[in-house]
Design an enzyme around this catalytic site. Structure first.
Site, short mmCIF file in Angstrom:
data_model
loop_
_atom_site.label_atom_id
_atom_site.label_comp_id
_atom_site.label_asym_id
_atom_site.label_seq_id
_atom_site.Cartn_x
_atom_site.Cartn_y
_atom_site.Cartn_z
N HIS A 11 3.36 -1.59 -5.07
CA HIS A 11 4.62 -1.91 -5.73
C HIS A 11 4.82 -3.42 -5.65
CE1 HIS A 11 9.03 -2.11 -6.23
NE2 HIS A 11 8.98 -0.89 -6.75
N ASP A 37 4.17 0.20 3.52
CA ASP A 37 5.27 0.49 2.59
C ASP A 37 5.43 2.00 2.55
OD1 ASP A 37 6.89 1.07 0.44
OD2 ASP A 37 5.78 -0.13 -1.02
N GLN A 40 7.67 5.74 -0.65
CA GLN A 40 7.36 7.00 -1.32
C GLN A 40 6.86 8.08 -0.36
OE1 GLN A 40 8.11 7.64 -4.39
NE2 GLN A 40 8.64 5.58 -5.05
N LYS A 66 15.78 7.00 -1.82
CA LYS A 66 14.71 7.88 -2.29
C LYS A 66 14.60 9.16 -1.45
CE LYS A 66 11.96 3.94 -3.93
NZ LYS A 66 12.10 4.12 -5.38
N CYS A 70 7.16 -1.08 -11.71
CA CYS A 70 7.06 -2.18 -10.74
C CYS A 70 5.66 -2.26 -10.13
CB CYS A 70 8.12 -2.03 -9.65
SG CYS A 70 9.81 -2.10 -10.25
#
Length: 406
Positions: free
Chosen positions: A121, A198, A201, A224, A361
């Site tokens: 991302h 990261d 997700q 999220k 993104c």
């Protein structure tokens, strides 16, 4: 808890869009919010709205307790060693920028290497680009396999003893690829680099154990994972955070201010300048309670089944290309021949089906895929196979619509 009981907890799903029952397939962008989260935020504002850590009055004490209880919930959620390792931020992007600006600024020099992948991302690319420019460090990319997955042999070849930071997404927001973070961290550490993850997700969908992964930093967002927008988490190993300087100053992160020098509070407050995101943290704590009541293993299994069903059904649509590996998280990214993804999303929206269209993104990944944009359907604990059926029907309708010259 069965799927209908879960869906009943999300008021927004019980509505029509453009005369059709809403089919929300954009949870990778932001998830919907269940009643317990909405009520927790409402209760804070209605009953004990106050700033934290400052006042000794009753409302201030209640707010501080709720805010710090949320921090403890996050600590347990990712199995961190201490609440001192849990910093509240505005989201994943802020957390990644904090790592780059604070740790990267003081620990990188000319010739050092920062290693990432093509699937990242923008929030895990641009901060490293900026810090590389300022320090003289070099940005390197781990190549991807044909299906978009990572081969550990490529990690071994890319991460050398010149690497100082390895930063990789745990789950791709485009490909759905689930990356071998634990193994990548071992390679990074063997070469003297730190491991940044990261987790935007991943945190909503699967159990994360930072001590088992042995990652040095982890970032994720509340919105999220059934929580409110504007709240995120930066996890960092205490030994690293203690040596880092704050990126923002002022407010509650202050210990003592003199005319020409100031000192900072201890972790984690050193990195939480100004009035913190109190309602957001409380809402995130409620979201964690909600997800854990259902069970992360159950959520992951449900999404895995949905992803498999979606792959099977979508593969039957002629002229549709699916991107990413077969083993994936709960999302499917695709294109229809000769139809722009924005047109696909517009036609689907007319039938009440919400999907994402664009570069997500992730423009370097779009370039790697040799496309300008894609459409993406992403699933969460409240989605059903029947909604995927409606998606397929909508895609067939879209294909026919444009093939007839419209």
């Amino acid at each position: 808890m069965n799927i209908q009981d879960i869906r009943s907890m999300f008021p927004i799903l019980d509505q029509e869009v453009n005369g059709n029952t809403l089919v929300y397939l954009d949870s990778a962008a932001t998830s919907q919010k269940p009643v317990p989260v909405i009520e927790a935020i409402d209760r804070y504002y209605r009953e004990y709205n106050s700033n934290v850590h400052r006042g000794v009055h009753t409302l201030g004490t209640k707010a501080t307790d709720a805010y710090e209880n949320a921090r403890e919930k996050v600590r347990k959620f990712i199995n961190a060693s201490s609440i001192q390792e849990i910093i509240f931020t505005r989201g994943t992007t802020t957390a990644m920028n904090t790592i780059a600006e604070s740790y990267g600024r003081d620990n990188l020099k000319e010739g050092d290497e920062i290693v990432i992948t093509y699937m990242e991302h923008h929030a895990n690319i641009i901060p490293w680009q900026q810090i590389a420019k300022r320090t003289g460090a070099k940005l390197k990319y781990i190549p991807l396999q044909e299906d978009g997955s990572i081969d550990l042999k490529d990690v071994e070849a890319t991460v050398t003893n010149q690497a100082k930071i390895v930063s990789v997404t745990m789950v791709s927001n485009v490909l759905g690829a689930i990356n071998p973070i634990k193994e990548i961290a071992e390679i990074a550490h063997r070469n003297g680099a730190i491991m940044v993850v990261d987790g935007a997700q991943a945190a909503p969908h699967m159990k994360i154990d930072v001590r088992d992964l042995d990652c040095d930093f982890l970032a994720f967002s509340g919105h999220k994972m059934c929580g409110p927008t504007g709240i995120g988490v930066l996890y960092g190993k205490k030994a690293l955070l203690e040596k880092m300087e704050p990126v923002e100053t002022g407010g509650e992160m202050i210990d003592f201010v003199d005319l020409y020098e100031s000192t900072w509070k201890e972790l984690p407050w050193k990195f939480e300048a100004g009035t913190p995101i109190i309602a957001g943290a409380i809402g995130l704590g409620a979201a964690i309670d909600f997800l854990e009541d259902i069970g992360l293993d159950q959520i992951l299994e449900h999404e895995h089944n949905l992803a498999n069903y979606a792959m099977e059904r979508l593969s039957q649509v002629e002229g549709l290309t699916i991107y990413g590996p077969k083993h994936r998280a709960g999302l499917v990214t695709f294109n229809i021949d000769d139809v722009h993804p924005h047109d696909v999303a517009t036609v689907l929206d007319a039938d009440g089906i919400a999907v994402r269209a664009g570069h997500h993104c992730a423009q370097p990944l779009m370039k790697w895929l040799k496309v300008s944009a894609t459409a993406r359907a992403s699933f969460y604990l409240y989605n059903t196979e029947q909604e995927i059926d409606k998606l397929v029907e909508g895609l067939i309708k879209t294909k026919e619509y444009f093939s007839n010259g419209f």
